[in-house]
Scaffold this active site. Structure first.
Site, PDB file in Angstrom:
ATOM      1  N   ASP A  92      35.430  42.440  37.234  1.00 23.14           N
ATOM      2  CA  ASP A  92      34.458  42.599  36.152  1.00 23.14           C
ATOM      3  C   ASP A  92      33.942  44.104  36.041  1.00 23.14           C
ATOM      4  OD1 ASP A  92      34.560  40.044  34.797  1.00 23.14           O
ATOM      5  OD2 ASP A  92      33.338  39.235  36.562  1.00 23.14           O
ATOM      6  N   HIS A 129      32.771  38.647  45.745  1.00 25.48           N
ATOM      7  CA  HIS A 129      33.370  37.554  45.291  1.00 25.48           C
ATOM      8  C   HIS A 129      33.319  36.329  46.227  1.00 25.48           C
ATOM      9  CE1 HIS A 129      36.872  35.427  43.507  1.00 25.48           C
ATOM     10  NE2 HIS A 129      36.593  36.026  42.391  1.00 25.48           N
TER      11      HIS A 129
END
Ligand code: CMC
Length: 427
Positions: free
Chosen positions: A363, A306
């Site tokens: 996700d 991320h």
């Protein structure tokens, strides 16, 4: 911490104010940089640049903290619901019961979508990706709602918010109905927002449909977890498009397009496709870890890493637990869940992933829950978009009310210097 930063260029010193955020984040305010020094900053991907001051979401990527309007994501996911969180994000405070009921009823005023929109849907090929259809339909809503919102008028702004919340959910599910060849469905104003999502998707004219309450509850939580994430790619897109005073639907449509990419919201679809591929190839997680580490291989471990979290994504922790609960409750035994767990375990012990602080993100596990709910893989990013909608609206509203200037970055030109035009017969 000093309240000024000093920059030296060519032996000359310049002072810039230092701004400290609520949680002690430090920013050097370079608003006057070019005016005073003639220089600009270069920051591809905006890794070091704050584009705005915002009161909406706080995120500490090093500590794995996420808060909406000061409330911890863990508490909101556990105790709140999606419409309440939407209200909180958009209007700044948790609603009273009366405010929440009014919000839900006002959204219901806008749950009918112009029938002519169906002509647009008919024009798409049956196998069109739902995100492509959703971006187009959201943009088309601009044509059906051409009146400019005067953001200085509270009532107009409030109505625009309710309209976006109502219509977007319906058209989002229509992308699925189109793909399936089902007749398009209508919102039922006697039912709740998230329950309506399930009905809009799966109810058929041929028989009664009752959404599973476990699924509705889990979806509600997933929408909360996706509702905002400060200045991510799609939200920055919404703000920058809106900064030209483009309308709310046009700005949201741009957000949908930005979200679609596999490095952003499209990762949830990519994760499941990756897990299915690993399963089809014998379930060897280590082989895929090796591929992800190989710099000559473009493969990345989807659902890992991320831009801001250099620690566990707090949303991933909640979703991992929810995945276990939902699958158990629904009695689903999905082999891709154990592949996901194997992959996570192997990656977290691997030096490559440890050195780069690559952890599972939001996700990584969400697709497994969606799949257990019977939602097709191509719809996963649409669900992300439904969840992110209140965040986009809140950020668009904040940007307009703060009267932010049009977003227009600069560049460092590296092309050819001036050269004379060469006629075609001399090239
Ligand atoms: N698999 C393998 N290596 C990775 C991965 C990954 N998933 N993510 C990052 N790296 C490596 C990358 O190769 C680089 O290595 P090196 O320093 O040796 O060159 C290093 O880690 C830093 O990566 P980066 O691309 O510079 O980091 P970034 O902040 O620009 O990218 C990211 C963040 C999310 C785009 C990236 O981690 C990625 O592509 N992840 C996979 C896609 C994904 O899951 N996206 C969903 C993000 S969460 C949902 C959302 O809010 O959008």
């Amino acid at each position: 911490m000093s309240n000024t930063a000093i920059l030296e260029i060519d032996g000359k010193k310049y002072e810039f104010p230092v701004i400290i955020g609520t949680e002690n984040e430090v920013a050097i305010d370079i608003d006057k940089l070019r005016g005073t020094t003639g220089a600009i900053t270069l920051d591809p991907g905006f890794k070091n640049s704050g584009s705005c001051k915002s009161d909406i979401t706080f995120l500490d990527g090093e500590k794995g903290i996420l808060r909406y309007r000061g409330y911890a994501i863990e508490e909101l996911a556990e105790q709140s619901n999606f419409l309440e969180v939407s209200y909180l994000l958009i209007f700044g405070e948790l609603p009273t019961q009366a405010q929440l009921e009014k919000f839900e009823n006002d959204i219901r005023k806008y749950t009918l979508v112009n029938e002519e929109m169906k002509n647009i849907i008919d024009g798409f090929p049956k196998n069109a990706h739902p995100m492509g259809i959703l971006a187009s339909l959201t943009s088309a809503l601009t044509a059906f709602n051409p009146q400019q919102v005067n953001v200085g008028d509270d009532k107009q702004l409030y109505d625009a918010v309710c309209k976006a919340m109502g219509k977007f959910l319906v058209i989002a599910t229509w992308t699925f109905r189109k793909n399936m060849g089902y007749p398009l469905n209508y919102y039922d104003n006697t039912k709740g927002y998230v329950e309506n999502f399930m009905r809009l998707m799966f109810e058929l004219p041929t028989g009664p449909y009752k959404p599973n309450p476990t699924v509705v509850e889990a979806l509600d939580k997933l929408f909360i977890l996706h509702a905002d994430h400060e200045q991510n790619c799609s939200t920055s897109t919404v703000r920058i498009v809106g900064s030209s005073h483009a309308g709310l639907f046009a700005s949201i449509s741009a957000g949908v397009s930005a979200l679609w990419g596999p490095l952003h919201g499209g990762a949830n679809q990519a994760v499941l496709e990756m897990l299915e591929e690993i399963q089809a190839n014998g379930g060897d997680a280590e082989k895929y870890i090796a591929k992800a580490k190989d710099k000559d291989d473009p493969f990345r471990l989807m659902g890992f890493g991320h831009r801001v979290y250099k620690n566990f994504d707090p949303r991933a922790k909640i979703i991992k637990k929810a995945a276990d609960d939902v699958l158990a409750e629904l009695g689903v035994d999905d082999p891709v869940l154990s592949i996901a767990k194997k992959l996570e375990e192997a990656a977290l012990q691997d030096d490559y992933f440890k050195a780069r602080n690559l952890y599972p993100n939001v996700d990584f596990y969400s697709g497994i829950i969606y799949r257990a709910m019977g939602i097709p893989t191509e719809m996963f990013t649409v669900l992300f978009a439904i969840g992110r909608l209140p965040g986009w609206i809140a950020q668009w509203k904040e940007m307009r009310l703060n009267k932010e200037p049009i977003g227009r970055p600069r560049q460092v030109y590296t092309g050819s210097p001036l050269r004379p035009f060469v006629k075609q017969d001399q090239r």
